[in-house]
Design a protein around this motif. Structure first.
Motif: not given
Length: 222
Positions: A130-145
């Protein structure tokens, strides 16, 4: 001016040919990703052989093979390639994703409008980004199910019909997770014989009751 020696010309054309062959092989070997995004009430379905910067609609239209699709023509049964969705609201996201078989999924929120809490059911999900915008930059997080290469996983799938094996894993995604900047979390419940009995308050209970399996792994992502 004197002409270059014949061996030099042959070497030049041979080098160009080899480079061209390598380039064509490289392009053919690229793994296409399905990119779906909405822009000004239009849904675009793209096939991309290169990575596109999140929410760069112009670049996606330029670099990918895209076509406009109508909501009622969306086939949500199964995505055979990696899937990326750029979205701004949960209505379209649910339309594209709910009860879809997706193995590798990337979701990018293109905007800062808070999202309502809704729950989306994804079948067969292995990895989520998932990527969401934080203060003009994208914060990326990953998850393995789960990892399909695990021996335990292969043993479980042997007893299931191949057309239904991906329904063994059901992920429930809370869309409100995009409203905060905390770490992406999940927890799984294994050996669920009946989703409606184990989770009576879970949405879509009537749909879950039509999926017949002896055992589920239900993962909640929040």
């Amino acid at each position: 001016a004197a002409s270059p020696p014949l061996p030099s010309l042959m070497h030049h054309f041979l080098l160009v040919g080899v480079l061209g062959f390598c380039l064509n092989s490289f392009v053919r070997g690229q793994k296409n990703t399905t990119l779906i995004f909405t822009k000004e009430n239009t849904i675009r379905n793209c096939s991309c052989s290169v990575d596109i910067r999140d929410c760069d609609y112009s670049l996606a239209n330029l670099m990918c093979s895209c076509k406009t699709i109508l909501p009622y023509t969306i086939d949500r049964a199964r995505y055979h390639s990696d899937l990326t969705i750029w979205f701004t609201d949960t209505t379209v996201l649910g339309m594209l994703l709910n009860f879809t078989v997706v193995h590798y999924l990337k979701l990018s929120l293109c905007g800062s409008t808070p999202l309502p809490r809704e729950y989306l059911a994804i079948l067969g999900l292995q990895k989520l980004q998932i990527n969401s915008e934080v203060k003009g930059q994208f914060l990326e997080q990953n998850l393995t199910i789960y990892n399909s290469g695990d021996n335990e996983m292969r043993d479980k799938l042997k007893v299931l019909h191949k057309d239904r094996q991906m329904f063994l894993y059901i992920s429930i995604l809370d869309t409100s997770l995009f409203n905060r900047y905390s770490l992406l979390k999940s927890y799984s419940v294994e050996n669920v014989s009946s989703i409606t009995d184990h989770f009576p308050s879970l949405p879509y209970s009537d749909i879950f009751s039509t999926i017949n399996n002896k055992s589920y792994v239900v993962t909640f992502i929040y």
